[in-house]
Design a protein around this motif. Sequence first.
Motif: not given
Length: 382
Positions: A141-157
């Motif tokens: 999730c950190r990598l996706l946020a850093a490379q996309s410039g998009v906020r990432v909300l990781s959710v457990d289920y």
Amino acid sequence: MIGERLRVQVLRWVFRVLFGLPRPVKRLLAGPPISVDDQELDLDLQLLGRVDRLLSSRDGGTVDRATLAEQRRQADIAADLVADAPLEHIEARDLEVPGEVGPLPARLYVPRAVPETRSLVVYFHGGGFVMGSVASTDPLCRLLAAQSGVRVLSVDYRLAPEHPYPAALEDALAAFRAVRDDAAAYGAHPDLIAVGGDSAGANLALVVAHQQAVLGGPLPAFVLALYPVTDAERSGGSRELFGTGFGLTADMLRELERMYLPDGVPTDDTRGAILRADDLSGMPPVYLATAGFDPLRDEGEELAARLREAGVPVVARRFPGLVHGYASFTALSAAARDATLDAASALRAGLGLVAAGRQPARGRRLRLPELRRTRPDPLAGG
């Protein structure tokens, strides 16, 4: 606890040294190239498989209900060993989001370079609906946020077998709807909220988007699906061809499916196997990636084809040398990292198109541009 942290640090160092060796040395250690179905396995992932077999007695492991809590804990530790070093410049904040029966743990990642971004992806972790957590997917999730410039909300289920189907899906649906309804609280615009996930989490993301289309609710702006599970109780094809020797095994798949769907896919509720849905039309644009040496490859590619036939904009990628779960191996394999960055590029491009138009999410039809390819792609399409 201190001893365990030290062991993790030592193993991480050993892994970095081992996978930083010259290519000829790694080839000597990994053995001759492995080619199946006109594909050659990535050298680094072949070496990782050999190391894993030396450290464990059974290929792919098994899921033991008696020790499941410890297996989950060990899975979280293992995820930290083979991922990129933490991207400390990404702001991360633990919080809770509403689930179907109660609050769910979540973690919000905000790229500091573009903190004003209003785009967000609600992300669901993999783990066969049985394992995985916000912790295990933190590096990705950190990598996706850093490379996309998009906020990432990781959710457990809620996880099986304690909470079998449809608990995970109900939580995923509730979380997406709650986040969209209260988008400003997460720094997002409601029309710029995507869903995404890997493996089981990719299944949840796809089904959330499909259910929103079926029920006529607001759609996610985009779907990011990495090597999704799309059908249950399958046999043959890639499940047989890559069922042993490449990490995730066919036997382990069957164990996980029995825990999540103890009575199989209900005849009157095919949401547990989205590939069996009668109608896939009306879904938002989808990026769907598969790995060449993955037992789940065929069903993912079949879903991509069906989505395209239904008029859904699809960017489909096959990374032929990679294995299931490649987005967790970005520190060890350059090919795995390239494939994960391709997904981040897709997320940025897909949500960028929505932001440029800023049209209501319901019923939108977008055509994604061709994205950077890192490997031959027999399924590419726009």
